[in-house]
Scaffold this active site. Structure first.
Site, short mmCIF file in Angstrom:
data_model
loop_
_atom_site.label_atom_id
_atom_site.label_comp_id
_atom_site.label_asym_id
_atom_site.label_seq_id
_atom_site.Cartn_x
_atom_site.Cartn_y
_atom_site.Cartn_z
NE ARG A 1 -4.12 -1.97 1.79
CZ ARG A 1 -4.73 -2.82 2.59
NH1 ARG A 1 -4.29 -2.99 3.83
NH2 ARG A 1 -5.76 -3.51 2.16
CD GLN B 1 -8.96 35.68 -7.37
OE1 GLN B 1 -10.19 35.56 -7.30
NE2 GLN B 1 -8.26 36.37 -6.50
CD GLN C 1 -12.58 21.80 -16.09
OE1 GLN C 1 -12.98 20.68 -16.33
NE2 GLN C 1 -13.13 22.89 -16.61
CD GLU D 1 -5.12 -2.98 -1.90
OE1 GLU D 1 -3.91 -2.72 -1.92
OE2 GLU D 1 -5.88 -2.68 -0.96
CB ALA E 1 4.63 -1.45 -6.60
#
Lengths: 249, 366
Positions: free
Chosen positions: B241, B277, B334, B361, B364
């Site tokens: 994980r 902004q 976006q 899962e 690695a």
């Protein structure tokens, strides 16, 4: 075979260089420092020669401050066997650097010195040539191919309009050009081993050399900002502009 | 006592792997996504970095370096900054090598680790994930049943990277006896082990993954990882994980850098859109997510390096990163506007790859 590879610490070529307001130098805050890329090529060539010969000794040499250790460690991680740092806290010009290197070469007695053809910071392109002259050794600059057989060395070098092949006896000084090779990445095991390798420091004052600067940098200035291009209506107009404005024909 | 300072070696490893990711992996990312193939020469070059060999003991031909989860997290992040598929491909051998290194018996270490110390890329993998909507690593449906001096494995696995190229697969299965998960080193040609068709995935398209079926697959008792004592599967999951989370940070970082540079170049109404902004706030939020996600990863890695199981920390990191990477990659699309949706820019690929982080899962380990 004993090979000495001098390396210089320079700003990363990808770094944006800012000149100090008074023109005395460049702003060094937030700069990432690396081994001079041409010196890295020189080191790669030395490592390949060693690997091809099945053994030998590749030593790095830097003339500079404490922080230059970082680049020497990187070179050790790439595979160099040991490193020498000649500690000099004052700025040295190319002649002084070459004198220091000649002295170290005298002590170390390598059979070959490979150095980058120039450093990408000031682009002087002098140290390799000066070093060879001081040692009275043959020099092969701008090397794009190096072959060694016993004490005989053949270098293909890049010259205006083509290549030239030189053959000479070792010991000699070779300066590395871009096309000589593509340097390897340091390996993770190489990085872990680097700290255990010898990094010898020699105070520059202990060498008893005349290092008084012969060269004075009066001011640095940024090149003029590039102008936007423009379209011309005809070949005549183009020729006229190139002649009267750009003054290139 | 708290410090985020990397050691000199970690700093150098981060720079070297980062340079490799930018210069070698990134240019290969889009072609791998389009063709579904990762060039063998690139995997071979990555192998030369010593991603697997380093911690293997000198007596077995490795370098005998200390293995640190924190260093592993740095490596995984940098590689994934280049490309997630290629990162998972070149790190896959660790899925077998590292559990054997840490938890294997002496015989298993002797038998399996030497293959990773040669000069050529040595494919290896582990089979963890199962094709069930309620898949839970702690309650596995693949079962190992003891039968005299052997084990019989039954069950289905999926998303097994490089399975078709591996000599041996580390199969994780629940013991029919006590229910705990144990590892089994299964040769690919063992009767009862069948490798299915290559899977077709939404993202990670360069990475070869396969379904693996186990039907009455019989292995000797010596195949059980760690012998009678078994292996610490909880720790293996924590390590996995942390690696997955670190790779997610790398994907998010790549997407952010690309979107930021684009926003500084792209002009609208005569000014770069980064000065607007609406875009600047989005970029700031992305940067915050990445830093927060990385700190969770480093904290979990720090616990692992202290020998703790880091079960909770690694799960929090992995869970947070999966959402953060998806959000950052989506925001990158976006920021690029219409350009974000076309394949000439990599952000749509990173969005597809980031989506996989919450679904996958065991890709690695550190």
């Amino acid at each position: 075979m004993k090979i000495l590879v001098p390396v210089k610490r320079v700003p990363d070529p990808a770094t944006t260089i800012r000149i100090l307001p008074d023109g005395s130098g460049i702003a060094t805050d937030n700069i990432k420092w690396v081994i001079n890329p041409f010196d890295e090529i020189a080191l790669e060539e030395a490592l390949r020669i060693k690997e091809k010969q099945g053994g030998g000794d590749v030593a790095l040499l830097s003339v500079g401050q404490q922080a230059w250790q970082e680049q020497l460690r990187t070179g050790l991680a790439m595979g160099a066997d040991r490193a020498i740092l000649v500690r000099a806290d004052q700025p040295l010009d190319t002649l002084a650097i070459a004198r220091v290197m000649a002295k170290i070469v005298g002590d170390e007695k390598p059979e070959l010195v490979i150095i980058g053809k120039q450093a990408i910071d000031d682009d002087s392109n002098q140290v390799g040539q000066m070093l060879a002259e001081m040692l009275g050794w043959p020099q092969a600059t701008f090397a794009s191919k190096v072959e060694i057989a016993g004490t005989k060395c053949t270098v293909v070098r890049e010259v205006d309009g083509g290549v030239e092949t030189l053959a000479f006896e070792l010991p000699a000084v070779i300066t590395a050009d871009l096309r000589l090779n593509e340097p390897r990445y340091a390996s993770l095991p190489g990085i872990m081993k680097a700290r255990k390798k010898e990094l010898k420091e020699i105070p520059v004052d202990s060498l008893g050399l005349d290092l008084a600067p012969k060269l004075k940098i009066k001011a640095l200035a940024a090149p003029a900002k590039r102008q936007a291009g423009r379209k011309v209506g005809s070949v005549e107009e183009l020729v006229g502009v190139l002649h009267s404005e750009a003054k290139v024909i | 006592m708290l410090s985020f300072e990397l050691s000199e070696e970690q700093q150098m490893i981060r720079e070297t792997v980062g340079a490799f990711a930018r210069e070698q992996i990134r240019p290969a990312a889009r072609p791998a996504d389009e063709s579904g193939e990762i060039p063998a020469a690139l995997a071979a070059q990555a192998w030369q970095l010593g991603l697997v060999q380093g911690p293997i003991p000198e007596s077995l031909g490795g370098n005998g370096d200390t293995r640190l989860a924190s260093t592993g997290a740095l490596i995984a992040e940098e590689l994934a900054y280049g490309d997630l598929s290629i990162a998972a491909h070149v790190l896959a051998p660790r899925l077998l090598a590292f559990p054997v290194l840490e938890m294997g018996t002496d015989e298993q270490r002797q038998r399996y680790l030497k293959r990773f110390t040669g000069a050529a890329f040595a494919a290896a993998t582990a089979a963890l994930t199962e094709p069930r909507w309620d898949f839970d690593p702690a309650a596995m449906a693949t079962v190992a049943r003891r039968d005299g001096n052997s084990f019989v494995l039954d069950g289905n696995k999926c998303m097994v990277a490089l399975a078709a190229a591996c000599g041996t697969i580390l199969v994780w299965a629940a013991s029919a006896n006590h229910g705990r998960v144990e590892g089994f080193l299964v040769a690919r040609d063992t009767p009862g082990l069948r490798i299915g068709e290559r899977e077709k995935n939404m993202g990670l398209k360069g990475l070869e993954t396969y379904a693996v079926e186990l039907t009455g697959c019989r292995v000797g008792a010596e195949a059980r990882l760690g012998g009678e004592g078994g292996a610490d599967f909880r720790r293996v999951m924590s390590q996995s994980r942390v690696a997955t989370a670190a790779m997610g940070v790398g994907v998010a970082h790549a997407a952010f850098d690309y979107a930021r540079d684009y926003a500084k170049e792209r002009k609208a109404f005569g000014v770069p859109i980064a000065t607007k902004q609406a875009v600047a706030f989005m970029l700031a939020d992305m940067a915050i997510e990445i830093d927060a996600a990385r700190l969770l990863v480093w904290e979990a890695a720090w616990h692992l390096d202290r020998g703790e199981d880091a079960h909770q920390e690694s799960y929090l990191a992995r869970n947070y990163v999966a959402a953060a990477a998806l959000k950052v990659a989506d925001n990158a699309v976006q920021v690029l506007g219409g350009h974000g949706y076309i394949r000439e820019h990599p952000v749509e690929m990173w969005l597809r790859n980031a989506r996989g982080l919450s679904a996958l899962e065991g890709l690695a380990t550190v």
